[in-house]
Write a protein that holds these residues in place. Structure first.
Motif, PDB file in Angstrom:
ATOM      1  N   VAL A  77      38.702  29.992  33.333  1.00 25.17           N
ATOM      2  CA  VAL A  77      39.383  30.834  34.317  1.00 25.17           C
ATOM      3  C   VAL A  77      39.765  29.967  35.511  1.00 25.17           C
ATOM      4  O   VAL A  77      38.919  29.342  36.140  1.00 25.17           O
ATOM      5  CB  VAL A  77      38.483  32.008  34.756  1.00 25.17           C
ATOM      6  N   SER A  78      41.065  29.923  35.810  1.00 28.75           N
ATOM      7  CA  SER A  78      41.563  29.051  36.877  1.00 28.75           C
ATOM      8  C   SER A  78      42.105  29.812  38.080  1.00 28.75           C
ATOM      9  O   SER A  78      42.347  29.226  39.134  1.00 28.75           O
ATOM     10  CB  SER A  78      42.654  28.123  36.332  1.00 28.75           C
ATOM     11  N   ALA A  79      42.312  31.129  37.939  1.00 28.02           N
ATOM     12  CA  ALA A  79      42.784  31.944  39.055  1.00 28.02           C
ATOM     13  C   ALA A  79      42.406  33.392  38.784  1.00 28.02           C
ATOM     14  O   ALA A  79      42.286  33.814  37.626  1.00 28.02           O
ATOM     15  CB  ALA A  79      44.293  31.809  39.245  1.00 28.02           C
ATOM     16  N   VAL A  80      42.216  34.142  39.869  1.00 28.03           N
ATOM     17  CA  VAL A  80      41.842  35.545  39.738  1.00 28.03           C
ATOM     18  C   VAL A  80      42.638  36.370  40.747  1.00 28.03           C
ATOM     19  O   VAL A  80      42.823  35.956  41.897  1.00 28.03           O
ATOM     20  CB  VAL A  80      40.324  35.747  39.945  1.00 28.03           C
ATOM     21  N   GLY A  81      43.119  37.512  40.291  1.00 28.39           N
ATOM     22  CA  GLY A  81      43.807  38.450  41.172  1.00 28.39           C
ATOM     23  C   GLY A  81      43.175  39.820  41.037  1.00 28.39           C
ATOM     24  O   GLY A  81      43.061  40.352  39.919  1.00 28.39           O
ATOM     25  N   THR A  82      42.725  40.387  42.138  1.00 32.11           N
ATOM     26  CA  THR A  82      42.042  41.674  42.094  1.00 32.11           C
ATOM     27  C   THR A  82      42.974  42.797  42.536  1.00 32.11           C
ATOM     28  O   THR A  82      43.763  42.640  43.469  1.00 32.11           O
ATOM     29  CB  THR A  82      40.794  41.663  42.999  1.00 32.11           C
ATOM     30  N   HIS A  83      42.874  43.925  41.858  1.00 30.37           N
ATOM     31  CA  HIS A  83      43.694  45.098  42.125  1.00 30.37           C
ATOM     32  C   HIS A  83      42.797  46.337  42.075  1.00 30.37           C
ATOM     33  O   HIS A  83      41.696  46.283  41.527  1.00 30.37           O
ATOM     34  CB  HIS A  83      44.825  45.199  41.097  1.00 30.37           C
ATOM     35  N   VAL A 124      41.771  43.741  37.051  1.00 35.51           N
ATOM     36  CA  VAL A 124      41.677  42.347  37.503  1.00 35.51           C
ATOM     37  C   VAL A 124      42.558  41.502  36.598  1.00 35.51           C
ATOM     38  O   VAL A 124      42.591  41.710  35.376  1.00 35.51           O
ATOM     39  CB  VAL A 124      40.221  41.842  37.434  1.00 35.51           C
ATOM     40  N   VAL A 125      43.276  40.550  37.184  1.00 34.29           N
ATOM     41  CA  VAL A 125      44.098  39.616  36.411  1.00 34.29           C
ATOM     42  C   VAL A 125      43.446  38.234  36.480  1.00 34.29           C
ATOM     43  O   VAL A 125      43.088  37.767  37.556  1.00 34.29           O
ATOM     44  CB  VAL A 125      45.535  39.535  36.957  1.00 34.29           C
ATOM     45  N   LEU A 126      43.317  37.595  35.309  1.00 34.80           N
ATOM     46  CA  LEU A 126      42.760  36.256  35.235  1.00 34.80           C
ATOM     47  C   LEU A 126      43.790  35.310  34.635  1.00 34.80           C
ATOM     48  O   LEU A 126      44.451  35.645  33.651  1.00 34.80           O
ATOM     49  CB  LEU A 126      41.500  36.232  34.371  1.00 34.80           C
ATOM     50  N   GLU A 127      43.911  34.134  35.235  1.00 35.76           N
ATOM     51  CA  GLU A 127      44.678  33.059  34.609  1.00 35.76           C
ATOM     52  C   GLU A 127      43.692  32.154  33.898  1.00 35.76           C
ATOM     53  O   GLU A 127      42.674  31.744  34.485  1.00 35.76           O
ATOM     54  CB  GLU A 127      45.480  32.273  35.638  1.00 35.76           C
ATOM     55  N   VAL A 128      43.955  31.853  32.636  1.00 36.01           N
ATOM     56  CA  VAL A 128      42.998  31.135  31.801  1.00 36.01           C
ATOM     57  C   VAL A 128      43.646  29.870  31.261  1.00 36.01           C
ATOM     58  O   VAL A 128      44.732  29.917  30.672  1.00 36.01           O
ATOM     59  CB  VAL A 128      42.523  32.026  30.631  1.00 36.01           C
ATOM     60  N   ASP A 129      42.982  28.722  31.457  1.00 37.85           N
ATOM     61  CA  ASP A 129      43.462  27.447  30.934  1.00 37.85           C
ATOM     62  C   ASP A 129      42.793  27.143  29.596  1.00 37.85           C
ATOM     63  O   ASP A 129      41.577  27.333  29.442  1.00 37.85           O
ATOM     64  CB  ASP A 129      43.155  26.310  31.911  1.00 37.85           C
ATOM     65  N   ALA A 169      41.713  42.788  32.834  1.00 34.80           N
ATOM     66  CA  ALA A 169      40.473  43.487  32.500  1.00 34.80           C
ATOM     67  C   ALA A 169      40.305  44.680  33.421  1.00 34.80           C
ATOM     68  O   ALA A 169      40.670  44.625  34.605  1.00 34.80           O
ATOM     69  CB  ALA A 169      39.273  42.553  32.636  1.00 34.80           C
ATOM     70  N   ASP A 170      39.759  45.744  32.870  1.00 38.47           N
ATOM     71  CA  ASP A 170      39.365  46.866  33.722  1.00 38.47           C
ATOM     72  C   ASP A 170      38.247  46.436  34.660  1.00 38.47           C
ATOM     73  O   ASP A 170      38.225  46.819  35.829  1.00 38.47           O
ATOM     74  CB  ASP A 170      38.897  48.047  32.868  1.00 38.47           C
TER      75      ASP A 170
END
Length: 536
Positions: free
Chosen positions: A155-161, A165-170, A180-181
């Motif tokens: 996981v290289s970045a995370v965005g919370t809403h 949740v949005v994850l950027e994965v390398d 993800a919920d």
């Protein structure tokens, strides 16, 4: 060197998620495939919750790392279906000794009472622990449970809403986005998730360092925890010796604050220290060497919207007392049943706030004990050292002084006193089973109590009448009917009744007491169920 470190056990595979035109949404993503993350994933999968584990590695941890696992986590792991392999492989121990200079001061027994399925502690290298947890994941996968591990997915970045949740994965094939919920961050003491969200620890870093050396050798030391204050082989400092499986021994040597860590880890510097302790005639091989600094710190809160932190990513304590991994397993045990109820719409999202309340309480308890241990082990003034040494001298001859010796208060179950989920105690029974406490085990003929509690809400009656099942606002509570006659040792009565003739307990899915009364009252227990699920 143990080759288990080098073998991928959840090797990288390209996922269809990486080719999706829009990010795929998962129910729960666990970040980190260490003991805490894997325990969380297994717990959720056993409850039918779809869970994905992401880890930037593809194999078990290098070095034995955490080795002491306490009775309470073993009880939890039994419920997760992987306790027995750990106990079969681990070194079981209940006893220890404290030394001052070159003499034994006293010994202790951590489980002096009978009637428990599990020992006070086992010693087991973390790499075996992780392997057994992954084996359990594979069993669940084979049974069709909704669980998956993806190795080399960093996981290289995370965005919370508010709703996800949005994850950027390398990965080796490039990066992709995934949603993800809920996210459970179990990515360790240096948690990238915590850093990416701009969060930090509060607490103390102590000015002292310890060398950890895992040594392979044949030795005739007993299976006990040995702790030295000011030993001849490490003057002015302290030392610890523990046995692990496969003839591996854990040795901790206090080094002091002003050291060159990289230099101290070199074999040419480690081996002479160990020879001074063990003797020149003892042959040994280094398996793993590390240096750690005492830290007692935690996040101010463990839940941040739809991202929940657990284990070392949420809190750190010094290793003496075995409170790190043991506490992390209790974190997930507390969290997962609550998350399941919230996801199913059977409890308000506010129930997750009780995870924060209860496990921050647990972390503070661990930090308090670890801080006191550290202050006793590493006195920072000559006066403190003189007082410490006087206590040790007295402890050799007088029992009253022994509780004052603190070589690391060893991990015990956390009691959630003051939790908003607890109902008022109307029994006045034993303190150890008051609301908020973890249920102690007890023998029941050819079985043990904890194995009968399961992983849902339970109405445990002891020589009392009650319905076989209660349903309250979607929560089903099943009865476990017991009698003191079921236990000829009377440990059930001692631990749950005290001077009372009967009792009714409401027990949570994590096997903590939510309420207890001398008898069953329908309105009172329905109120207790609502309270225990965050509805009151």
């Amino acid at each position: 060197m143990n080759k288990i470190f080098e073998t991928p056990i959840y090797a990288y595979k390209h996922s269809p998620d990486q080719d999706a035109s829009t990010p795929v949404r998962h129910k729960v993503i666990v970040v980190g495939a260490g003991p805490v993350g894997l325990a969380a994933a297994i717990d959720l999968a056993q409850q039918g919750v779809e869970v994905l584990v992401l880890d930037d590695n593809d194999k078990v941890s290098f070095g034995s790392r955490a080795i002491c696992f306490a009775k309470r986590p073993l009880d939890i792991l039994d419920r997760l279906g992987c306790g027995q392999p750990m106990v079969d492989k681990g070194v079981l121990w209940n006893q220890g000794k404290v030394f001052f200079d070159d003499r034994e001061v006293y010994g202790f027994d951590l489980l002096p009472e009978k009637g428990h399925r599990r020992p006070a502690f086992i010693n087991l290298q973390q790499y075996y622990f992780e392997e057994y947890l992954v084996n359990r994941v594979r069993e669940l996968e084979a049974e069709g449970a909704p669980i998956e591990i993806r190795g080399r997915n960093k996981v290289s970045a995370v965005g919370t809403h508010p709703e996800h949740v949005v994850l950027e994965v390398d990965t080796p094939d490039g990066s992709y986005n995934i949603e993800a919920d809920w996210v459970i961050a179990c990515d360790g003491a240096n948690s990238p998730m915590r850093r990416m969200m701009g969060l930090d620890f509060v607490g103390r870093v102590f000015e002292d360092n310890f060398l950890i050396a895992d040594v392979i050798m044949d030795a005739d030391f007993p299976t006990e925890r040995w702790f030295w204050f000011d030993p001849p082989f490490n003057r002015g400092q302290s030392a610890l010796l523990h046995k692990q499986p496969d003839n591996v021994w854990r040795i901790d040597l206090q080094l002091g604050w002003d050291i060159d860590k990289e230099r101290e880890k070199r074999p040419e510097n480690v081996i002479p220290r160990l020879k001074e302790m063990l003797g020149d005639e003892v042959e040994f091989e280094l398996e793993w060497v590390s240096i750690y600094t005492f830290q007692c710190r935690r996040m101010e809160q463990f839940r941040h919207g739809r991202v929940v932190f657990a284990g070392d990513s949420a809190h750190q304590v010094s290793p003496f007392g075995a409170r790190g991994a043991n506490s992390g397993i209790q974190d997930t045990d507390n969290l997962c049943w609550k998350l399941k109820l919230v996801m199913d719409g059977k409890a308000p999202e506010a129930l997750l706030d009780s995870y924060d309340t209860e496990r921050v309480h647990g972390a503070d308890e661990n930090i308090l004990n670890s801080t006191r241990s550290t202050d006793f082990i590493t006195p920072k003034s000559e006066v403190s050292r003189l007082i410490r040494d006087a206590v040790l001298d007295l402890a050799e001859h007088y029992e009253f002084a022994r509780p004052l010796v603190n070589s690391g208060r060893l991990s015990v179950p956390c009691t959630y006193d003051g939790s908003p989920l607890n109902s008022a105690d109307a029994l006045g029974g034993p303190a150890r089973t008051r609301p908020g406490s973890a249920c102690p085990d007890a023998p029941l003929g050819d079985a043990f109590l904890l194995s009968k509690l399961g992983d849902g809400f339970t109405l445990m009656t002891i020589d009392a009448d009650a319905p076989d099942e209660i349903e309250e606002d979607g929560i089903v509570v099943k009865r476990l009917a017991l009698s003191v006659k079921d236990d000829p040792t009377y440990e059930l009565k001692r631990r749950y009744l005290g001077d009372n003739d009967s009792a009714v307990y409401l027990i949570r899915p994590d096997q903590h007491v939510a309420a207890r009364r001398p008898g069953f009252d329908d309105n009172q227990f329905r109120h207790a169920i609502r309270r225990a699920t965050g509805k009151e």
